[in-house]
Write a protein that holds these residues in place. Structure first.
Motif, mmCIF file in Angstrom:
data_model
loop_
_atom_site.group_PDB
_atom_site.id
_atom_site.type_symbol
_atom_site.label_atom_id
_atom_site.label_comp_id
_atom_site.label_asym_id
_atom_site.label_seq_id
_atom_site.Cartn_x
_atom_site.Cartn_y
_atom_site.Cartn_z
ATOM 1 N N GLY A 92 -34.236 -13.964 -10.892
ATOM 2 C CA GLY A 92 -32.786 -14.111 -10.806
ATOM 3 C C GLY A 92 -32.238 -15.082 -11.834
ATOM 4 N N THR A 93 -33.041 -15.407 -12.838
ATOM 5 C CA THR A 93 -32.620 -16.307 -13.906
ATOM 6 C C THR A 93 -33.491 -16.088 -15.132
ATOM 7 N N THR A 151 -26.059 -10.835 -18.501
ATOM 8 C CA THR A 151 -24.986 -10.421 -17.597
ATOM 9 C C THR A 151 -25.559 -9.664 -16.404
ATOM 10 N N ALA A 165 -27.169 -12.162 -14.065
ATOM 11 C CA ALA A 165 -26.142 -12.929 -13.339
ATOM 12 C C ALA A 165 -25.477 -12.075 -12.259
ATOM 13 N N ASN A 166 -25.202 -10.809 -12.558
ATOM 14 C CA ASN A 166 -24.589 -9.915 -11.570
ATOM 15 C C ASN A 166 -25.515 -9.710 -10.370
ATOM 16 N N GLN A 181 -27.809 -11.815 -9.379
ATOM 17 C CA GLN A 181 -27.855 -13.114 -8.678
ATOM 18 C C GLN A 181 -26.655 -13.213 -7.725
ATOM 19 N N ARG A 182 -25.463 -12.880 -8.234
ATOM 20 C CA ARG A 182 -24.250 -12.925 -7.409
ATOM 21 C C ARG A 182 -24.322 -11.946 -6.239
ATOM 22 N N ALA A 183 -24.948 -10.799 -6.467
ATOM 23 C CA ALA A 183 -25.052 -9.776 -5.424
ATOM 24 C C ALA A 183 -26.172 -10.080 -4.427
ATOM 25 N N GLY A 184 -26.955 -11.128 -4.708
ATOM 26 C CA GLY A 184 -28.053 -11.477 -3.807
ATOM 27 C C GLY A 184 -29.233 -10.531 -3.905
ATOM 28 N N THR A 185 -29.398 -9.923 -5.084
ATOM 29 C CA THR A 185 -30.505 -8.989 -5.274
ATOM 30 C C THR A 185 -31.459 -9.483 -6.358
ATOM 31 N N ARG A 214 -32.438 -10.469 -1.788
ATOM 32 C CA ARG A 214 -33.106 -11.771 -1.929
ATOM 33 C C ARG A 214 -33.383 -12.454 -0.595
#
Length: 144
Positions: A31-32, A52, A55-56, A58-62, A102
């Motif tokens: 996730g990074t 991108t 990051a998307n 990571q924001r979505a929790g996947t 995640r």
């Protein structure tokens, strides 16, 4: 110098492509991009698009598990001029790569319209003596 500069370039380009995907898989799973060497293999739009996507997710929790399959080939090489370039075409295989939640670790299905095998095309440039991926386009409408 190699007897066949085109063949030598293709070998180096495919090595860069493979290394990019090794590092991308690590980044998508973690996730990074921290702790990866993505910047050693990708620049410009290819790097920005990958960051991108990470990051998307990571924001979505996947995250992802596994790795995509590839049938990559260098479809064009231009070694003349100031900026040598190449194009890589790949039959991208999602069947061995899973999206997971995640928090729960549960596998999330791909959208039903998502083909499991489709064409991706990457551009590469010789920068500072090494090949770098600079742009890619997913052709989800072109299955393989």
């Amino acid at each position: 110098m190699s007897a066949d500069p085109q063949a030598e370039a293709k070998t180096k380009i495919l090595a860069t492509y493979s290394a990019f995907w090794e590092e991308s898989v690590k980044a998508y799973e973690a996730g990074t991009e921290q702790g990866t060497k993505l910047v050693d293999y990708a620049a410009k739009d290819a790097l920005n698009q990958t960051l991108t996507d990470i990051a998307n997710m990571q924001r979505a929790g996947t995250a992802t598990k596994g790795a995509p399959g590839h049938r990559a080939e260098v479809s064009a090489v231009n070694l003349s001029g100031e900026q040598p370039t190449a194009t890589i075409s790949d039959c991208f295989d999602l069947s061995t790569w899973k999206i997971i939640d995640r928090s729960s670790g549960q596998v999330r299905p791909f959208p039903t319209e998502q083909p499991m095998h489709y064409i991706t095309v990457f551009d590469a440039e010789l920068q500072g003596g090494r090949w770098m991926l600079t742009k890619f386009v997913r052709h989800g409408d072109r299955t393989c």
